[in-house]
Design an enzyme around this catalytic site. Structure first.
Site, mmCIF file in Angstrom:
data_model
loop_
_atom_site.group_PDB
_atom_site.id
_atom_site.type_symbol
_atom_site.label_atom_id
_atom_site.label_comp_id
_atom_site.label_asym_id
_atom_site.label_seq_id
_atom_site.Cartn_x
_atom_site.Cartn_y
_atom_site.Cartn_z
ATOM 1 N N GLU A 270 1.013 -1.066 0.220
ATOM 2 C CA GLU A 270 -0.165 0.098 -0.054
ATOM 3 C C GLU A 270 0.904 1.347 0.345
ATOM 4 O O GLU A 270 0.911 2.338 -0.921
ATOM 5 C CB GLU A 270 -0.838 0.174 1.649
ATOM 6 C CG GLU A 270 -1.658 -1.517 1.499
ATOM 7 C CD GLU A 270 -2.820 -1.108 0.013
ATOM 8 O OE1 GLU A 270 -3.809 0.003 -0.760
ATOM 9 O OE2 GLU A 270 -2.564 -1.918 -0.747
ATOM 10 N N TRP A 273 2.432 1.836 -3.861
ATOM 11 C CA TRP A 273 0.653 2.079 -4.139
ATOM 12 C C TRP A 273 0.960 4.255 -3.955
ATOM 13 O O TRP A 273 0.445 4.438 -4.921
ATOM 14 C CB TRP A 273 -0.812 2.019 -3.146
ATOM 15 C CG TRP A 273 -1.447 0.402 -4.345
ATOM 16 C CD1 TRP A 273 -1.363 -0.151 -3.960
ATOM 17 C CD2 TRP A 273 -2.041 0.624 -5.965
ATOM 18 N NE1 TRP A 273 -1.634 -1.247 -5.364
ATOM 19 C CE2 TRP A 273 -1.986 -0.824 -5.999
ATOM 20 C CE3 TRP A 273 -1.559 1.688 -6.856
ATOM 21 C CZ2 TRP A 273 -2.216 -0.823 -6.997
ATOM 22 C CZ3 TRP A 273 -1.954 1.439 -7.845
ATOM 23 C CH2 TRP A 273 -2.603 -0.337 -7.836
ATOM 24 N N TRP A 302 -21.194 10.879 -19.530
ATOM 25 C CA TRP A 302 -21.847 11.362 -18.171
ATOM 26 C C TRP A 302 -23.293 11.372 -17.610
ATOM 27 O O TRP A 302 -23.763 11.959 -18.898
ATOM 28 C CB TRP A 302 -21.161 11.720 -17.368
ATOM 29 C CG TRP A 302 -19.288 11.547 -17.463
ATOM 30 C CD1 TRP A 302 -18.717 11.596 -18.143
ATOM 31 C CD2 TRP A 302 -18.662 10.545 -16.553
ATOM 32 N NE1 TRP A 302 -16.877 11.947 -18.005
ATOM 33 C CE2 TRP A 302 -17.287 10.171 -16.924
ATOM 34 C CE3 TRP A 302 -19.046 9.198 -16.393
ATOM 35 C CZ2 TRP A 302 -16.431 9.568 -16.304
ATOM 36 C CZ3 TRP A 302 -18.510 7.909 -15.991
ATOM 37 C CH2 TRP A 302 -16.658 8.671 -15.258
ATOM 38 N N ASN A 337 -10.705 2.189 3.188
ATOM 39 C CA ASN A 337 -10.070 2.294 1.804
ATOM 40 C C ASN A 337 -11.495 1.176 0.921
ATOM 41 O O ASN A 337 -11.451 1.730 -0.548
ATOM 42 C CB ASN A 337 -8.405 1.615 1.832
ATOM 43 C CG ASN A 337 -8.819 1.227 0.508
ATOM 44 O OD1 ASN A 337 -7.857 2.524 -0.579
ATOM 45 N ND2 ASN A 337 -7.714 -0.210 -0.513
ATOM 46 N N TRP A 355 -16.113 11.310 -12.938
ATOM 47 C CA TRP A 355 -15.304 10.584 -11.309
ATOM 48 C C TRP A 355 -14.392 11.809 -11.074
ATOM 49 O O TRP A 355 -14.565 12.361 -9.446
ATOM 50 C CB TRP A 355 -14.438 9.775 -11.442
ATOM 51 C CG TRP A 355 -13.027 10.321 -12.798
ATOM 52 C CD1 TRP A 355 -13.564 10.364 -13.991
ATOM 53 C CD2 TRP A 355 -11.882 11.238 -12.944
ATOM 54 N NE1 TRP A 355 -12.076 10.525 -15.152
ATOM 55 C CE2 TRP A 355 -11.909 11.750 -13.873
ATOM 56 C CE3 TRP A 355 -11.146 12.093 -11.806
ATOM 57 C CZ2 TRP A 355 -10.816 12.242 -14.006
ATOM 58 C CZ3 TRP A 355 -10.234 12.410 -11.696
ATOM 59 C CH2 TRP A 355 -10.003 12.799 -13.180
ATOM 60 N N TRP A 378 -9.337 7.442 -7.373
ATOM 61 C CA TRP A 378 -10.841 7.392 -8.727
ATOM 62 C C TRP A 378 -11.149 7.393 -10.188
ATOM 63 O O TRP A 378 -11.376 6.581 -10.074
ATOM 64 C CB TRP A 378 -11.354 9.663 -8.451
ATOM 65 C CG TRP A 378 -12.311 9.312 -7.452
ATOM 66 C CD1 TRP A 378 -11.800 10.205 -5.951
ATOM 67 C CD2 TRP A 378 -13.416 9.382 -6.946
ATOM 68 N NE1 TRP A 378 -12.705 10.697 -4.765
ATOM 69 C CE2 TRP A 378 -13.900 9.839 -5.824
ATOM 70 C CE3 TRP A 378 -14.217 8.647 -7.670
ATOM 71 C CZ2 TRP A 378 -14.426 9.492 -5.499
ATOM 72 C CZ3 TRP A 378 -15.784 8.947 -7.170
ATOM 73 C CH2 TRP A 378 -16.454 8.825 -5.790
HETATM 74 C C1 FAD Z 1 -11.457 6.876 -4.315
HETATM 75 C C2 FAD Z 1 -10.452 6.756 -3.224
HETATM 76 C C3 FAD Z 1 -10.267 7.896 -3.101
HETATM 77 C C4 FAD Z 1 -8.274 8.184 -2.191
HETATM 78 N N1 FAD Z 1 -8.380 9.274 -1.399
HETATM 79 C C5 FAD Z 1 -7.252 8.965 -0.733
HETATM 80 C C6 FAD Z 1 -6.959 10.074 -0.419
HETATM 81 O O1 FAD Z 1 -7.513 11.253 -0.595
HETATM 82 N N2 FAD Z 1 -5.466 10.084 0.615
HETATM 83 C C7 FAD Z 1 -5.024 9.657 0.850
HETATM 84 O O2 FAD Z 1 -4.101 9.413 1.307
HETATM 85 N N3 FAD Z 1 -6.266 7.876 0.487
HETATM 86 C C8 FAD Z 1 -6.263 8.039 -0.753
HETATM 87 N N4 FAD Z 1 -7.038 6.858 -0.594
HETATM 88 C C9 FAD Z 1 -5.946 5.563 -0.010
HETATM 89 C C10 FAD Z 1 -6.685 4.953 0.853
HETATM 90 O O3 FAD Z 1 -8.257 4.588 0.639
HETATM 91 C C11 FAD Z 1 -6.717 5.695 2.106
HETATM 92 O O4 FAD Z 1 -4.344 5.505 2.029
HETATM 93 C C12 FAD Z 1 -6.254 4.437 3.152
HETATM 94 O O5 FAD Z 1 -7.833 4.652 3.808
HETATM 95 C C13 FAD Z 1 -6.095 5.519 4.465
HETATM 96 O O6 FAD Z 1 -6.047 4.414 5.296
HETATM 97 P P1 FAD Z 1 -4.806 4.244 6.447
HETATM 98 O O7 FAD Z 1 -3.951 4.996 7.148
HETATM 99 O O8 FAD Z 1 -5.396 3.702 7.943
HETATM 100 O O9 FAD Z 1 -4.251 2.887 5.349
HETATM 101 P P2 FAD Z 1 -3.453 1.900 5.577
HETATM 102 O O10 FAD Z 1 -4.138 0.717 5.383
HETATM 103 O O11 FAD Z 1 -2.824 1.535 6.822
HETATM 104 O O12 FAD Z 1 -2.161 1.898 4.587
HETATM 105 C C14 FAD Z 1 -1.328 2.616 4.730
HETATM 106 C C15 FAD Z 1 -0.782 3.972 3.866
HETATM 107 O O13 FAD Z 1 -0.730 3.839 2.478
HETATM 108 C C16 FAD Z 1 -1.434 4.789 1.768
HETATM 109 N N5 FAD Z 1 -2.238 4.197 0.648
HETATM 110 C C17 FAD Z 1 -3.022 2.601 1.645
HETATM 111 N N6 FAD Z 1 -3.836 2.326 0.388
HETATM 112 C C18 FAD Z 1 -3.381 4.157 -0.280
HETATM 113 C C19 FAD Z 1 -3.638 3.834 -2.225
HETATM 114 N N7 FAD Z 1 -5.065 2.715 -2.322
HETATM 115 N N8 FAD Z 1 -3.278 4.389 -2.593
HETATM 116 C C20 FAD Z 1 -2.479 5.274 -2.243
HETATM 117 N N9 FAD Z 1 -2.026 5.083 -1.030
HETATM 118 C C21 FAD Z 1 -2.250 4.087 -0.192
HETATM 119 C C22 FAD Z 1 -2.030 5.218 2.786
HETATM 120 O O14 FAD Z 1 -1.103 6.292 3.394
HETATM 121 C C23 FAD Z 1 -1.918 4.531 3.831
HETATM 122 O O15 FAD Z 1 -1.935 5.910 5.335
HETATM 123 C C24 FAD Z 1 -7.631 6.692 -1.573
HETATM 124 C C25 FAD Z 1 -8.571 5.343 -2.980
HETATM 125 C C26 FAD Z 1 -10.009 5.544 -3.402
HETATM 126 C C27 FAD Z 1 -10.076 4.136 -3.410
#
Ligand code: FAD
Length: 453
Positions: A270, A273, A302, A337, A355, A378
């Protein structure tokens, strides 16, 4: 005197600009509050409050190092060069040090500062590996995430990723009373569920490493569990660096990069990502301007129905999991997420709404709202992005609900009206604004413009 310009790096540890400035001489810190810019970026009130709390905390940490922190308000980025010039004069600044940011307006701001003749040095510490350094043999950015991740992990094994320490104290510490009493001039919503500061970010990381990371791959998709790190808001403002996170993970689990089936690997995945989306954005700056990554997606027509959009925003689509997720976002400023994926898919595929509407709505609500990750997420869900979900894969919100919230625990938490429903019935729509099967067929038809050739 050296000036450290803090942006999304509100920390004293592993902060390149701060560390190297302190090696050169006495340091003053500065932070620009830019309400006009924030409005145009639709910064969420909860994130503004989180910035305020973290600036307060940073100011105290800096006092202990003998470094004062100036908080300056300007309307937007365009006024920064002139204000910096005044500050340079008053404080006899030799060099301005700052860490680079990935977004286009931020890059233009820095360029304008340099063009105004100010001595700005930029450092790289937002990503662990610099954009443009993880590329194919031909020198191109990877277009497939798994290939990028494999190359990224290979490179990480050969890279020294020890974080920089906190700098040494400048002179005698400043009296903590000299810490700024920070109050930002912007609409705010309390972020108290997310205590501020570097210590809190590190505490969360270490707690997660001790308690949850080994089960992360099993729990990460279940929104009723606290199975993820909860670090995104801290990473967003740079209260902790991604490098520090990975370093701590690898110190605790040295095998992690080779253990594909483990929770630890899955968590590192993650973080990759996060890096992937940043690299793509830096190398494709048009993404900051709302462009589809996949040009074919410009041809999608759309529906953009305002009533449907309003129902989605307010958690009134009739699908329990979608509605509970939107209510979680509206009430708490954060969304799980799995649910970001489900709600984004629902908006773009079931409702055929652009989107960008959803991206903007999320930015205005999220405590962790971040252009690169939000845009990446998105465009992934809308099938318009780089290595996105194929357009014909359309999440069935009923099956998603049965699979990831089987007992309806999450739905019941946010939708009291459904409390009485049993574990079977709770997944099925009530007064839904669209019917799944028909919506799916409509989406397949509209999205057929993405068919190759
Ligand atoms: C439509 C959509 C919009 C999102 N918008 C954002 C946003 O504005 N800001 C944001 O930080 N994350 C975003 N995410 C990614 C992800 O949902 C969040 O980072 C995550 O839910 C944060 O929770 P956590 O810190 O407990 O994550 P954990 O699961 O603990 O992951 C650790 C870290 O990895 C990074 N991460 C995790 N998943 C992703 C991912 N899919 N993409 C990029 N980085 C990721 C984050 O920095 C996160 O804190 C988005 C995902 C989707 C599908």
């Amino acid at each position: 005197m050296q000036l450290v310009w803090f942006r999304n790096d509100l920390r004293t540890s592993d902060n390149s600009a701060l560390y190297y400035a302190c090696l050169k001489g006495p340091v003053t810190g500065i932070y620009f509050v830019t309400p006009g810019q924030w409005k145009s970026h639709n910064l969420a009130p909860i994130q503004a409050d989180f910035i305020e709390q973290n600036l307060q905390s940073l100011s105290i940490e800096l006092c202990a190092l003998g470094i004062p922190l100036l908080i300056e308000e300007v309307t937007d980025f365009s006024q920064i060069p002139a204000r910096l010039k005044q500050i340079q004069k008053v404080h006899h600044i030799e060099v301005i040090h700052a860490n680079e940011e990935p977004e286009i307006n931020e890059k233009k701001r820095d360029q304008a500062v340099k063009e105004a003749g100010l001595p700005l040095i930029l450092y790289q510490c937002d990503c662990i590996l610099e954009a443009g350094s993880v590329v194919t043999l031909q020198g191109d950015m990877y277009k497939v995430f798994s290939a990028f991740r494999n190359a990224w992990m290979k490179k990480i094994k050969q890279t020294d990723i020890r974080p920089l320490p906190k700098p040494r104290a400048q002179a005698s510490p400043l009296d903590a009373n000299r810490a700024q009493n920070v109050s930002l001039n912007y609409d705010k919503k309390s972020s108290q569920a997310w205590p501020a500061g570097e210590r809190e970010a590190l505490r969360r990381l270490r707690h997660f490493l001790l308690q949850d990371i080994e089960d992360y791959h099993h729990n990460r998709d279940i929104p009723s569990l606290d199975g993820t790190s909860g670090l995104s808001a801290y990473l967003r403002l740079g209260v902790i660096s991604a490098k520090r996170c990975v370093n701590e993970v690898l110190a605790a689990f040295p095998y992690a990069l080779d253990a594909q089936d483990s929770g630890v690997f899955s968590w590192l995945n993650e973080i990759v990502w996060r890096e992937f989306y940043r690299h793509i954005m830096i190398l494709n700056p048009q993404l900051c301007k709302g462009k589809n990554f996949n040009k074919l997606a410009d041809n999608i027509i759309w529906n953009n129905n305002r009533e449907d959009f309003k129902a989605w925003c307010e958690g009134r689509t009739g699908y329990g999991l979608v509605d509970a997720a939107m209510r979680q976002l509206n009430e708490t400023g954060w969304m799980h997420n799995r649910l970001r994926m489900v709600t984004a898919s629902f908006l773009t595929k079931h409702l055929l709404i652009d989107w960008r509407w959803g991206e903007n709505y999320f930015m205005g609500k999220l405590i962790d709202g971040d252009l690169a990750s939000n845009n990446g997420g998105w465009q992934w869900a809308a099938s318009t992005g780089c290595d996105a979900q194929p357009y014909f894969r359309i999440f069935n919100p009923i099956i998603q609900s049965q699979k990831f919230d089987p007992e309806g625990l999450f739905i019941r938490k946010y939708i009291k009206e459904l409390n009485e429903f049993d574990n079977k019935k709770i997944h099925f729509p009530v007064n839904a604004i669209v019917e799944h099967k028909q919506a799916r067929l409509n989406a397949l038809d509209r999205y057929s413009v993405l068919k190759k050739g």
